[in-house]
Enzyme design. Structure first.
Site, PDB file in Angstrom:
ATOM      1  N   PRO A   1      29.697  35.705  40.017  1.00 28.63           N
ATOM      2  CA  PRO A   1      30.165  36.434  41.210  1.00 28.63           C
ATOM      3  C   PRO A   1      30.053  37.765  40.936  1.00 28.63           C
ATOM      4  O   PRO A   1      30.175  38.107  39.837  1.00 28.63           O
ATOM      5  CB  PRO A   1      31.583  35.850  41.269  1.00 28.63           C
ATOM      6  CG  PRO A   1      31.573  34.503  40.539  1.00 28.63           C
ATOM      7  CD  PRO A   1      30.594  34.599  39.576  1.00 28.63           C
TER       8      PRO A   1
ATOM      9  N   ALA B   1      33.330  41.303  40.384  1.00 27.17           N
ATOM     10  CA  ALA B   1      34.477  40.018  40.202  1.00 27.17           C
ATOM     11  C   ALA B   1      35.204  40.216  38.935  1.00 27.17           C
ATOM     12  O   ALA B   1      36.303  39.550  38.680  1.00 27.17           O
ATOM     13  CB  ALA B   1      33.787  38.836  40.046  1.00 27.17           C
ATOM     14  N   GLY B   2      34.782  41.389  38.076  1.00 22.04           N
ATOM     15  CA  GLY B   2      35.653  41.524  36.814  1.00 22.04           C
ATOM     16  C   GLY B   2      34.782  40.754  35.759  1.00 22.04           C
ATOM     17  O   GLY B   2      35.560  40.480  34.683  1.00 22.04           O
ATOM     18  N   LEU B   3      33.877  40.073  36.092  1.00 28.19           N
ATOM     19  CA  LEU B   3      33.107  39.248  34.997  1.00 28.19           C
ATOM     20  C   LEU B   3      31.957  39.820  34.417  1.00 28.19           C
ATOM     21  O   LEU B   3      31.139  39.308  33.467  1.00 28.19           O
ATOM     22  CB  LEU B   3      32.783  37.951  35.723  1.00 28.19           C
ATOM     23  CG  LEU B   3      33.876  37.031  36.242  1.00 28.19           C
ATOM     24  CD1 LEU B   3      33.204  35.868  37.154  1.00 28.19           C
ATOM     25  CD2 LEU B   3      34.861  36.491  35.246  1.00 28.19           C
ATOM     26  N   ALA B   4      31.773  41.172  34.455  1.00 29.60           N
ATOM     27  CA  ALA B   4      30.499  41.928  33.969  1.00 29.60           C
ATOM     28  C   ALA B   4      29.069  41.261  34.153  1.00 29.60           C
ATOM     29  O   ALA B   4      28.431  41.523  33.543  1.00 29.60           O
ATOM     30  CB  ALA B   4      30.566  41.863  32.541  1.00 29.60           C
TER      31      ALA B   4
ATOM     32  N   LYS C   1      31.620  37.449  31.163  1.00 29.37           N
ATOM     33  CA  LYS C   1      32.833  37.538  30.200  1.00 29.37           C
ATOM     34  C   LYS C   1      34.381  37.380  30.868  1.00 29.37           C
ATOM     35  O   LYS C   1      34.141  37.763  32.124  1.00 29.37           O
ATOM     36  CB  LYS C   1      32.671  38.903  29.253  1.00 29.37           C
ATOM     37  CG  LYS C   1      33.021  40.308  30.087  1.00 29.37           C
ATOM     38  CD  LYS C   1      34.202  40.708  30.795  1.00 29.37           C
ATOM     39  CE  LYS C   1      34.261  41.834  31.378  1.00 29.37           C
ATOM     40  NZ  LYS C   1      35.584  42.066  32.050  1.00 29.37           N
TER      41      LYS C   1
ATOM     42  N   ASP D   1      30.631  48.022  29.541  1.00 34.33           N
ATOM     43  CA  ASP D   1      30.621  46.626  29.140  1.00 34.33           C
ATOM     44  C   ASP D   1      29.229  46.192  28.426  1.00 34.33           C
ATOM     45  O   ASP D   1      29.076  44.955  27.939  1.00 34.33           O
ATOM     46  CB  ASP D   1      30.809  45.711  30.267  1.00 34.33           C
ATOM     47  CG  ASP D   1      32.284  45.817  30.628  1.00 34.33           C
ATOM     48  OD1 ASP D   1      33.278  46.122  29.787  1.00 34.33           O
ATOM     49  OD2 ASP D   1      32.805  45.360  31.962  1.00 34.33           O
TER      50      ASP D   1
END
Ligand code: ATP
Length: 287
Positions: free
Chosen positions: A94, A97-100, A11, A136
């Site tokens: 990754p 990374a802040g991409l859940a 996300k 998340d």
């Protein structure tokens, strides 16, 4: 023995606002979350008993610390399952990374095992279980374009975003979400998101309005403490990318671009100048 394959989608945050800190230490947030096409591949193989896990990434645990393992274990306990599973994860998202990435793997395992073990749990029930694993996880089960409130687990689906091409840059450094929230200070925030304006942009499918309203208050914190992320953001802006925002607590930066050709060109150009992972993808529907 049955085997099923699932995609676990990453996300990005189109907006992220911190409204305050609760007595239990969690931050109250308001954010628009968006699934993207970038995904991990998960294979679930039924086995007689126990949970085995295999991941192809040096930074991701191959044991009970893996969020996907914890998802399987939680489901086994709560549904009194008399069977086991071998989980294989091919990571493309990754890490840290802040991409859940971890949340998305856990979400896919909950959805997948519900099917593999014929448990008959509803999406709502899976989301409630998922919230015990991480804030998340419920969003990763729901997917799409969603307004999230509370600690991020109160979800209101909104109109879905048109498919937009994206360029993602994950700087070499890894950042923990906890670290950024603990350093959060309103004094460092330069701009707050205008939620209504962003929701109008999404409803009207107006890319210019969406680009103009990409705001994440955590970006100010991460850029302040990690100047290398600021440098990469500057390099992306200098290349002509007009809307660059950090996702979640970072350090991944993303830019919305007008076509897959532009995305490919930017990816190639960035790969030659940036120390980190550069990925071309697009917004998606998630699960
Ligand atoms: P979020 O955006 O939800 O804050 P993130 O993208 O910043 O998450 P993750 O990639 O989920 O972060 O990884 C955070 C930490 O969780 C890593 O340090 C990693 O070792 C651990 N972890 C546990 N399980 C997984 C998993 N299945 N995939 C990735 N990381 C995992």
């Amino acid at each position: 023995m049955k085997e099923l394959q699932f995609s676990a989608y990453a996300k990005i945050n189109l907006t992220l606002d911190v409204l305050g800190k609760r007595a239990d230490g969690y931050h109250e947030v308001e954010m628009i979350m968006q699934s993207i096409d970038l995904h991990d591949q998960i294979s679930l193989q039924e086995q007689k008993s126990g949970i085995d896990i295999l991941v192809n990434h040096p930074l991701v645990p191959n044991d009970e610390d893996n969020l996907a393992y914890r998802a399987a274990s939680l489901l086994m306990e709560t549904s009194q399952v008399n069977s086991g599973v071998r989980i294989e994860i091919a990571k493309n998202i990754p890490v840290a990374a802040g991409l859940a990435g971890g949340s998305s793997d856990a979400a896919a395992v909950l959805v997948g095992l519900n099917q593999l073990w014929n448990l008959g749990l509803s999406k709502q029930e899976l989301m409630e279980l998922g919230s015990q694993l991480g804030a998340d996880v419920p969003f990763c089960i729901l997917g799409g374009t969603v307004l999230a409130k509370g600690i991020g687990t109160e979800l209101i689906p909104v109109e879905s975003l048109p498919e937009i091409d994206l360029v993602l840059v994950k700087p070499e450094i890894s950042i923990s979400t906890k670290d950024i929230y603990s350093r959060y200070s309103p004094a460092l925030v330069k701009r707050k998101p205008e939620l209504k304006a962003m929701l109008t942009g999404i409803r009207e499918r107006n890319i210019q309005t969406i680009k103009a309203n990409l705001v994440n208050v955590l970006e100010d914190i991460t850029l302040h403490y990690y100047p290398e992320v600021q440098r990469i953001k500057d390099q992306m802006l200098e290349m002509g990318l007009s809307s660059v925002l950090m996702s979640g607590s970072g350090p991944t930066l993303f830019a919305l671009v007008d076509s897959s050709e532009i995305a490919e060109k930017c990816v190639n150009q960035l790969k030659s100048v940036i120390n980190g992972q550069v990925i071309g993808t697009r917004t998606g529907k998630g699960n």
